[in-house]
Scaffold this motif. Structure first.
Motif, PDB file in Angstrom:
ATOM      1  N   SER A 285      24.929  40.076  18.422  1.00 12.84           N
ATOM      2  CA  SER A 285      24.966  39.047  17.668  1.00 12.84           C
ATOM      3  C   SER A 285      25.720  37.887  18.142  1.00 12.84           C
ATOM      4  N   GLN A 286      26.905  38.202  18.586  1.00 13.49           N
ATOM      5  CA  GLN A 286      27.701  37.320  19.364  1.00 13.49           C
ATOM      6  C   GLN A 286      27.186  36.475  20.415  1.00 13.49           C
ATOM      7  N   LYS A 287      26.337  37.419  21.296  1.00 11.66           N
ATOM      8  CA  LYS A 287      25.574  36.792  22.438  1.00 11.66           C
ATOM      9  C   LYS A 287      24.653  35.874  21.992  1.00 11.66           C
ATOM     10  N   THR A 288      23.876  36.490  21.056  1.00  8.12           N
ATOM     11  CA  THR A 288      22.753  35.516  20.235  1.00  8.12           C
ATOM     12  C   THR A 288      23.270  34.109  19.620  1.00  8.12           C
ATOM     13  N   ARG A 289      24.396  34.455  19.037  1.00  2.00           N
ATOM     14  CA  ARG A 289      24.918  33.037  18.603  1.00  2.00           C
ATOM     15  C   ARG A 289      25.251  32.248  19.691  1.00  2.00           C
ATOM     16  N   LYS A 290      25.955  32.627  20.667  1.00  2.00           N
ATOM     17  CA  LYS A 290      26.309  31.866  21.716  1.00  2.00           C
ATOM     18  C   LYS A 290      25.057  31.084  22.289  1.00  2.00           C
TER      19      LYS A 290
ATOM     20  N   ARG B 145      24.073  27.072  22.495  1.00  2.00           N
ATOM     21  CA  ARG B 145      23.814  26.399  23.655  1.00  2.00           C
ATOM     22  C   ARG B 145      22.548  25.811  23.464  1.00  2.00           C
ATOM     23  N   ILE B 146      21.515  26.398  23.154  1.00  5.12           N
ATOM     24  CA  ILE B 146      20.146  25.870  22.984  1.00  5.12           C
ATOM     25  C   ILE B 146      20.263  24.761  21.612  1.00  5.12           C
ATOM     26  N   TRP B 147      21.141  24.898  20.657  1.00  3.49           N
ATOM     27  CA  TRP B 147      21.210  23.853  19.851  1.00  3.49           C
ATOM     28  C   TRP B 147      21.832  22.651  20.435  1.00  3.49           C
TER      29      TRP B 147
END
Length: 189
Positions: free
Chosen positions: A148-153, A157-159
């Motif tokens: 989940s942390q990796k996905t948020r990071k 970045r994408i945002w």
């Protein structure tokens, strides 16, 4: 012999059909039937059944003796000798039974301890199994949290990339509109 004499005096004072008296390291059991007191000593304070059965059988055998049915019983050496053999047989029988019952009691205690230990081991294994399940779930949650942390990071970045693109495109459009407006003299210079 002194202890036996003391026990007999106590038994006569109490005048009860059955008595159990502990003196020193022995337990004295008595049975009073038809004016005769039968006495035996044992070293096991917990067992009262065996001495009682012994005294009952001895009294029954003694009273079945034809010489005992005489009105004025006076023990002779012949009766004493015969009865010593009877007493010896009963003593062997009941001592063997007592040893067997002690062994049976010990076996029963060992079986009880074994059963309790087996139950405790089963409970420990069940707890260990539940603990393993809990540990697996914790590991899964930690893995999920890391993912989940990796996905948020990655989403962050994408945002930022999209935000930068949108900002650049918006700035380019605004700058183009301003340039167009300035070149067409819509906005006076």
């Amino acid at each position: 012999m002194e202890a036996a004499a003391t026990v007999l005096k106590l038994v006569l004072l109490r005048a009860e059909p059955k008595t159990i008296i502990q003196m020193g390291s022995f337990v004295y059991h008595t049975l009073f039937i038809d004016g005769i007191t039968y006495l035996c000593a044992s070293d096991n304070a917990l067992d009262t059944v065996t001495p009682s059965a012994f005294l009952k059988n001895v009294s029954e055998t003694f009273l079945r003796n034809p010489l005992m049915s005489q009105e004025h019983f006076s023990p002779s050496n012949a009766v004493a000798t015969d009865f010593q053999q009877v007493l010896g047989k009963y003593m062997m029988k009941y001592n063997k039974n007592q040893e067997d019952s002690l062994i049976s009691a010990l076996k029963s205690q060992v079986t009880d301890v074994k059963n309790v230990m087996t139950q405790n081991i089963d409970k420990i294994l069940e707890r260990e199994e539940r603990l393993n399940i809990f540990t697996d779930r914790t590991d899964d949650l930690q893995t999920t949290a890391k993912e989940s942390q990796k996905t948020r990071k990655i989403l962050g970045r994408i945002w930022w990339k999209h935000f930068k693109k949108i900002t650049v495109i918006t700035m380019a459009i605004l700058l183009s509109v301003i340039i167009i407006l300035l070149s067409t003299n819509v906005i006076p210079t």
